[in-house]
Each structure stands twice: as C-alpha cells, then as structure tokens.
Design a protein around this motif. Structure first.
Motif, PDB file in Angstrom:
ATOM      1  N   ALA A 242      -3.698 -19.264 -48.292  1.00 38.17           N
ATOM      2  CA  ALA A 242      -2.732 -20.319 -47.979  1.00 38.17           C
ATOM      3  C   ALA A 242      -3.407 -21.679 -47.912  1.00 38.17           C
ATOM      4  CB  ALA A 242      -2.038 -20.006 -46.660  1.00 38.17           C
ATOM      5  N   SER A 243      -4.592 -21.743 -47.292  1.00 38.41           N
ATOM      6  CA  SER A 243      -5.299 -23.024 -47.194  1.00 38.41           C
ATOM      7  C   SER A 243      -5.748 -23.508 -48.563  1.00 38.41           C
ATOM      8  CB  SER A 243      -6.499 -22.905 -46.252  1.00 38.41           C
ATOM      9  OG  SER A 243      -7.422 -21.944 -46.729  1.00 38.41           O
ATOM     10  N   HIS A 244      -6.243 -22.581 -49.396  1.00 36.57           N
ATOM     11  CA  HIS A 244      -6.650 -22.954 -50.753  1.00 36.57           C
ATOM     12  C   HIS A 244      -5.456 -23.426 -51.579  1.00 36.57           C
ATOM     13  CE1 HIS A 244     -10.570 -20.335 -50.699  1.00 36.57           C
ATOM     14  NE2 HIS A 244     -10.509 -21.217 -49.709  1.00 36.57           N
ATOM     15  N   LEU A 245      -4.366 -22.684 -51.509  1.00 41.04           N
ATOM     16  CA  LEU A 245      -3.173 -23.031 -52.276  1.00 41.04           C
ATOM     17  C   LEU A 245      -2.573 -24.362 -51.830  1.00 41.04           C
ATOM     18  CD1 LEU A 245      -1.317 -19.629 -52.743  1.00 41.04           C
ATOM     19  CD2 LEU A 245      -2.164 -21.139 -54.538  1.00 41.04           C
ATOM     20  N   THR A 246      -2.710 -24.675 -50.557  1.00 37.90           N
ATOM     21  CA  THR A 246      -2.178 -25.945 -50.053  1.00 37.90           C
ATOM     22  C   THR A 246      -2.885 -27.123 -50.702  1.00 37.90           C
ATOM     23  OG1 THR A 246      -1.586 -24.975 -47.921  1.00 37.90           O
ATOM     24  CG2 THR A 246      -1.823 -27.359 -48.001  1.00 37.90           C
ATOM     25  N   THR A 247      -4.217 -27.079 -50.752  1.00 38.08           N
ATOM     26  CA  THR A 247      -4.977 -28.190 -51.354  1.00 38.08           C
ATOM     27  C   THR A 247      -4.745 -28.244 -52.867  1.00 38.08           C
ATOM     28  OG1 THR A 247      -6.944 -26.776 -51.561  1.00 38.08           O
ATOM     29  CG2 THR A 247      -6.757 -28.118 -49.590  1.00 38.08           C
ATOM     30  N   VAL A 248      -4.715 -27.085 -53.512  1.00 40.42           N
ATOM     31  CA  VAL A 248      -4.492 -27.054 -54.958  1.00 40.42           C
ATOM     32  C   VAL A 248      -3.093 -27.562 -55.295  1.00 40.42           C
ATOM     33  CG1 VAL A 248      -4.219 -25.529 -56.946  1.00 40.42           C
ATOM     34  CG2 VAL A 248      -6.154 -25.223 -55.420  1.00 40.42           C
ATOM     35  N   SER A 249      -2.100 -27.141 -54.516  1.00 41.44           N
ATOM     36  CA  SER A 249      -0.720 -27.578 -54.756  1.00 41.44           C
ATOM     37  C   SER A 249      -0.569 -29.076 -54.544  1.00 41.44           C
ATOM     38  CB  SER A 249       0.239 -26.824 -53.822  1.00 41.44           C
ATOM     39  OG  SER A 249       0.173 -25.440 -54.044  1.00 41.44           O
ATOM     40  N   THR A 250      -1.255 -29.606 -53.549  1.00 43.16           N
ATOM     41  CA  THR A 250      -1.212 -31.050 -53.302  1.00 43.16           C
ATOM     42  C   THR A 250      -1.765 -31.819 -54.482  1.00 43.16           C
ATOM     43  OG1 THR A 250      -1.461 -30.714 -50.912  1.00 43.16           O
ATOM     44  CG2 THR A 250      -2.001 -32.894 -51.768  1.00 43.16           C
ATOM     45  N   PHE A 251      -2.893 -31.357 -55.001  1.00 45.34           N
ATOM     46  CA  PHE A 251      -3.532 -32.022 -56.143  1.00 45.34           C
ATOM     47  C   PHE A 251      -2.643 -31.971 -57.382  1.00 45.34           C
ATOM     48  CE2 PHE A 251      -6.297 -31.624 -59.930  1.00 45.34           C
ATOM     49  CZ  PHE A 251      -6.919 -32.863 -59.889  1.00 45.34           C
ATOM     50  N   TYR A 252      -2.215 -30.770 -57.751  1.00 48.96           N
ATOM     51  CA  TYR A 252      -1.403 -30.629 -58.960  1.00 48.96           C
ATOM     52  C   TYR A 252      -0.016 -31.260 -58.798  1.00 48.96           C
ATOM     53  CZ  TYR A 252      -4.601 -27.566 -61.505  1.00 48.96           C
ATOM     54  OH  TYR A 252      -5.664 -27.062 -62.192  1.00 48.96           O
ATOM     55  N   PRO A 287     -13.813 -30.050 -49.392  1.00 49.31           N
ATOM     56  CA  PRO A 287     -14.987 -29.405 -48.776  1.00 49.31           C
ATOM     57  C   PRO A 287     -14.682 -28.806 -47.408  1.00 49.31           C
ATOM     58  CG  PRO A 287     -15.216 -31.805 -48.727  1.00 49.31           C
ATOM     59  CD  PRO A 287     -14.046 -31.490 -49.612  1.00 49.31           C
ATOM     60  N   LEU A 288     -13.741 -29.405 -46.685  1.00 55.41           N
ATOM     61  CA  LEU A 288     -13.376 -28.870 -45.371  1.00 55.41           C
ATOM     62  C   LEU A 288     -12.633 -27.547 -45.514  1.00 55.41           C
ATOM     63  CD1 LEU A 288     -12.133 -32.174 -43.674  1.00 55.41           C
ATOM     64  CD2 LEU A 288     -14.386 -31.111 -43.486  1.00 55.41           C
ATOM     65  N   VAL A 289     -11.668 -27.501 -46.419  1.00 56.43           N
ATOM     66  CA  VAL A 289     -10.859 -26.296 -46.612  1.00 56.43           C
ATOM     67  C   VAL A 289     -11.711 -25.139 -47.122  1.00 56.43           C
ATOM     68  CG1 VAL A 289      -9.034 -25.289 -48.031  1.00 56.43           C
ATOM     69  CG2 VAL A 289      -8.690 -27.505 -46.944  1.00 56.43           C
ATOM     70  N   TYR A 290     -12.607 -25.417 -48.071  1.00 57.55           N
ATOM     71  CA  TYR A 290     -13.390 -24.352 -48.677  1.00 57.55           C
ATOM     72  C   TYR A 290     -14.599 -23.936 -47.845  1.00 57.55           C
ATOM     73  CZ  TYR A 290     -10.710 -24.718 -52.996  1.00 57.55           C
ATOM     74  OH  TYR A 290      -9.699 -24.690 -53.921  1.00 57.55           O
ATOM     75  N   SER A 291     -14.879 -24.640 -46.753  1.00 59.60           N
ATOM     76  CA  SER A 291     -16.052 -24.300 -45.946  1.00 59.60           C
ATOM     77  C   SER A 291     -15.700 -23.836 -44.536  1.00 59.60           C
ATOM     78  CB  SER A 291     -17.008 -25.494 -45.853  1.00 59.60           C
ATOM     79  OG  SER A 291     -16.381 -26.595 -45.212  1.00 59.60           O
ATOM     80  N   LEU A 292     -14.696 -24.457 -43.902  1.00 64.99           N
ATOM     81  CA  LEU A 292     -14.408 -24.143 -42.511  1.00 64.99           C
ATOM     82  C   LEU A 292     -13.958 -22.701 -42.311  1.00 64.99           C
ATOM     83  CD1 LEU A 292     -12.616 -27.391 -41.256  1.00 64.99           C
ATOM     84  CD2 LEU A 292     -14.974 -26.658 -40.855  1.00 64.99           C
ATOM     85  N   ARG A 293     -13.279 -22.125 -43.296  1.00 70.50           N
ATOM     86  CA  ARG A 293     -12.804 -20.753 -43.186  1.00 70.50           C
ATOM     87  C   ARG A 293     -13.741 -19.762 -43.883  1.00 70.50           C
ATOM     88  NH1 ARG A 293      -7.565 -20.025 -41.548  1.00 70.50           N
ATOM     89  NH2 ARG A 293      -6.340 -21.911 -41.221  1.00 70.50           N
ATOM     90  N   ASN A 294     -14.906 -20.233 -44.287  1.00 70.24           N
ATOM     91  CA  ASN A 294     -15.822 -19.404 -45.069  1.00 70.24           C
ATOM     92  C   ASN A 294     -17.006 -18.987 -44.207  1.00 70.24           C
ATOM     93  OD1 ASN A 294     -17.915 -18.595 -46.979  1.00 70.24           O
ATOM     94  ND2 ASN A 294     -16.524 -19.357 -48.543  1.00 70.24           N
ATOM     95  N   GLN A 295     -17.111 -17.694 -43.934  1.00 66.20           N
ATOM     96  CA  GLN A 295     -18.165 -17.189 -43.054  1.00 66.20           C
ATOM     97  C   GLN A 295     -19.554 -17.333 -43.685  1.00 66.20           C
ATOM     98  OE1 GLN A 295     -17.786 -16.306 -39.889  1.00 66.20           O
ATOM     99  NE2 GLN A 295     -15.611 -16.827 -40.122  1.00 66.20           N
ATOM    100  N   GLU A 296     -19.640 -17.211 -45.013  1.00 66.82           N
ATOM    101  CA  GLU A 296     -20.932 -17.341 -45.673  1.00 66.82           C
ATOM    102  C   GLU A 296     -21.478 -18.760 -45.547  1.00 66.82           C
ATOM    103  OE1 GLU A 296     -20.062 -15.988 -49.614  1.00 66.82           O
ATOM    104  OE2 GLU A 296     -20.840 -13.986 -49.209  1.00 66.82           O
ATOM    105  N   VAL A 297     -20.596 -19.752 -45.670  1.00 68.93           N
ATOM    106  CA  VAL A 297     -21.023 -21.142 -45.507  1.00 68.93           C
ATOM    107  C   VAL A 297     -21.494 -21.388 -44.080  1.00 68.93           C
ATOM    108  CG1 VAL A 297     -20.245 -23.548 -45.519  1.00 68.93           C
ATOM    109  CG2 VAL A 297     -19.532 -22.006 -47.353  1.00 68.93           C
ATOM    110  N   LYS A 298     -20.753 -20.860 -43.107  1.00 65.52           N
ATOM    111  CA  LYS A 298     -21.144 -21.020 -41.710  1.00 65.52           C
ATOM    112  C   LYS A 298     -22.493 -20.356 -41.432  1.00 65.52           C
ATOM    113  CE  LYS A 298     -16.374 -21.213 -40.013  1.00 65.52           C
ATOM    114  NZ  LYS A 298     -15.339 -20.530 -39.176  1.00 65.52           N
ATOM    115  N   GLU A 299     -22.689 -19.165 -41.998  1.00 71.49           N
ATOM    116  CA  GLU A 299     -23.954 -18.458 -41.796  1.00 71.49           C
ATOM    117  C   GLU A 299     -25.111 -19.194 -42.466  1.00 71.49           C
ATOM    118  OE1 GLU A 299     -26.735 -15.761 -40.564  1.00 71.49           O
ATOM    119  OE2 GLU A 299     -24.657 -16.034 -39.893  1.00 71.49           O
ATOM    120  N   ALA A 300     -24.881 -19.724 -43.666  1.00 74.14           N
ATOM    121  CA  ALA A 300     -25.921 -20.493 -44.352  1.00 74.14           C
ATOM    122  C   ALA A 300     -26.296 -21.732 -43.548  1.00 74.14           C
ATOM    123  CB  ALA A 300     -25.437 -20.897 -45.752  1.00 74.14           C
ATOM    124  N   TRP A 301     -25.320 -22.378 -42.956  1.00 76.61           N
ATOM    125  CA  TRP A 301     -25.578 -23.551 -42.123  1.00 76.61           C
ATOM    126  C   TRP A 301     -26.383 -23.183 -40.886  1.00 76.61           C
ATOM    127  CZ3 TRP A 301     -26.276 -28.417 -41.836  1.00 76.61           C
ATOM    128  CH2 TRP A 301     -26.112 -29.120 -40.649  1.00 76.61           C
TER     129      TRP A 301
END
Length: 308
Positions: A242-252, A287-301
């Motif tokens: 839903a978060s990904h689709l929201t940003t993509v839908s806004t752009f398109y 970058p906020l949408v694709y990182s805040l909900r991403n556990q791998e990004v949080k772990e890498a940080w």
C-alpha cells in the motif's frame, strides 16, 4: 503561424507562486526544508546501499538508481524555486529553459522505467522466488537500468528538439515554477504539431506502458499475498504494498494529469499542484517510503552505526 510582429524570446518569466511577502516566507521555508530532506534522504540511501554488503542485491541496486534520479529531479527544479521566492527572480534565460526541458524529460522517463523495473523485480521475488536468481541476474539488472537511462535520454533529446523548433514572443510568461513542456507548447506562437506529437508519443509509448507494468505486477503480487495463510504476514505485506502503491500512484497520477488529459488553457488551475507532486513531493517521500518499512535497510543502518 510564425512569430508575426513579436521577437523570439530570450527569457521566460516564471510566475509560479503568490506575491504576498508573508506567504513567500512560508513557501521559502517549506521548499528549503523539503529540499534538505530530499537531499539527505536520497544521498543517505545511495551511501547506505553502496556501503552495506547486506544491500548488494537487485532490489537495492534499482532503489539506489531511483534515489539518484530523484536527487537529480529535485536539484533541477527546487533550487530554482528557492531563487525565485528568495530574490523574486522570475526570469529564466531561453537556454536555461531548454536545459530544464532536456533534463526533466530525461529523468521523468527514467524514473517511470525504474519504477516499472522495481515492480517487476518484486513480482518475480514474491510470485516466482525459485526463478529469481536466474531472472534477475546481475547482467540483466544492469541492462534494465541502462535501458531506463537510454529511454530517458531519448525522450530528453526528442522533447528538446521539439521545443527548439517553436517560436515564442519576447513577453512569454509561464504560470508555473519551471519550464514545463505542455505549458511551453501552449505559449508558442508557431506551429506546435511536431512538439505535440513528440509529447503525446512519449507519454503513450513510454509513460503508459511502464505504468501498466507497475499495475500488473502489483496485482499479481496482491493475488499471491492473498494466498498467504498467516494473518500477520498478510497484514505486513499489504501494508508495504500500500505504501509503495501510494507513492507510485501519486507520481503517475500527476504525470497523467499534466500530459495526457486534454484541457483548455483556462482550465489549468491544478497544474501547479500536480507539478509539485512529481517534482518536489515524490523525490522527498520515495526514500522514506522504501526504507522506513524495510527491515533490511534498518539492519544495514544499525550495523554501520556499530562499525563507527
């Protein structure tokens, strides 16, 4: 129709926003804050992806390139807004305007295809996980990204050629904060057939297919998610989609409104809001949408912070 009694413009006046001093101060602070968040978010994402071995995978390879494109899009638009609001400098040289047409045409289409590539990548990873290493090999990923930039470059060159063939009166004023292609076409005093064909062709053959790839990919992903037995798994997957689709839908959605929906010159009241969405808001939120909900990004940080 040719230029008639008027001389070719050497400068365009970007009207953009209100003349009220108090409102301009608020706008200045908002755009400055937005630009800083955009720079920090996208640069941070690029740096983290390059520095962390945990993120050396196709998904983050695409995301790093999306962050770079968002950074470039924001940089060619927002600083000019800040200059206009801070120093009330409305004029933009003809050459500068054509440069904006080229760079925006390049990065807008590149982003369209990067988003489509990312959606396809998620489709393969979720719907056909056993085939993922074969389908999304490093060589194929590199070709997909290179192809996105080449298609963007083709569009940028084509739109610039179309714009450079137009004639504008010296008093040309653009009721927006950057040199938008569709508004330039409406301002021209010469034959705009070639420019309109190039714009419609680009939107129909490049923008629409990439949007359909995103739509079909996410429909397939959602169908697969529905088959998950775990309620918690479904909730997390739907929340991320839903978060990904929201940003993509806004752009398109903003691009469709600007370049595919026919309307008269007197019904362009929403252009500024639509333009703000895909030139200012989306580069900041991606970058906020694709990182805040991403556990791998949080772990890498977290790992990078421990190393330091």
């Amino acid at each position: 129709m040719t230029g008639g009694n008027c001389t070719q413009a050497t400068e365009f006046s970007l009207v953009g926003f209100t003349e009220d001093p108090a409102t301009q101060v608020i706008l200045l602070l908002l755009f400055l804050l937005t630009y800083l968040v955009t720079i920090l978010g996208n640069l941070g994402m690029i740096t983290l992806i390059r520095a962390s071995p945990l993120l050396h995978s196709p998904m983050y390879y695409f995301l790093g390139n999306l962050a770079f494109v968002n950074l470039c899009t924001s940089t060619i638009i927002t600083p000019r807004i800040l200059v206009g609001v801070l120093w009330r400098k409305k004029g933009m040289a003809y050459a500068g305007c054509m440069a904006q047409v080229f760079t925006f045409g390049l990065f807008a289409i590149t982003e369209c295809f990067l988003l489509a590539t990312m959606a396809y990548d998620r489709y393969v990873a979720i719907c056909h996980p056993l085939l993922y290493p074969l389908v999304m090999s490093p060589e194929r990923c590199s070709r997909l990204v290179t192809g996105s930039y080449l298609l963007g470059l083709t569009n940028g060159v084509a739109q610039t050629i179309g714009m450079s063939s137009l004639f504008f009166c010296s008093s040309s004023s653009i009721d927006l904060f950057f040199c938008d292609i569709s508004l330039l076409i409406s301002l021209s005093t010469s034959d705009t057939t070639l420019s309109l064909i190039l714009l419609r062709t680009s939107s129909s053959l490049l923008g629409v297919p990439s949007m359909l790839v995103v739509l079909v990919s996410y429909l397939a992903i959602i169908s697969t998610i529905l088959s998950i037995s775990s309620t918690e798994g479904k909730r997390k997957a739907f929340s991320t989609c839903a978060s990904h689709l929201t940003t993509v839908s806004t752009f398109y959605g903003a691009l469709i409104f600007m370049y595919l929906i026919p309307r008269s010159d007197t019904s362009r009241g929403g252009d500024k809001w639509a333009a703000l969405l895909y030139t200012v808001v989306t580069p900041m939120t991606n970058p906020l949408v694709y990182s805040l909900r991403n556990q791998e990004v949080k772990e890498a940080w977290r790992r990078l912070r421990k190393i330091k």
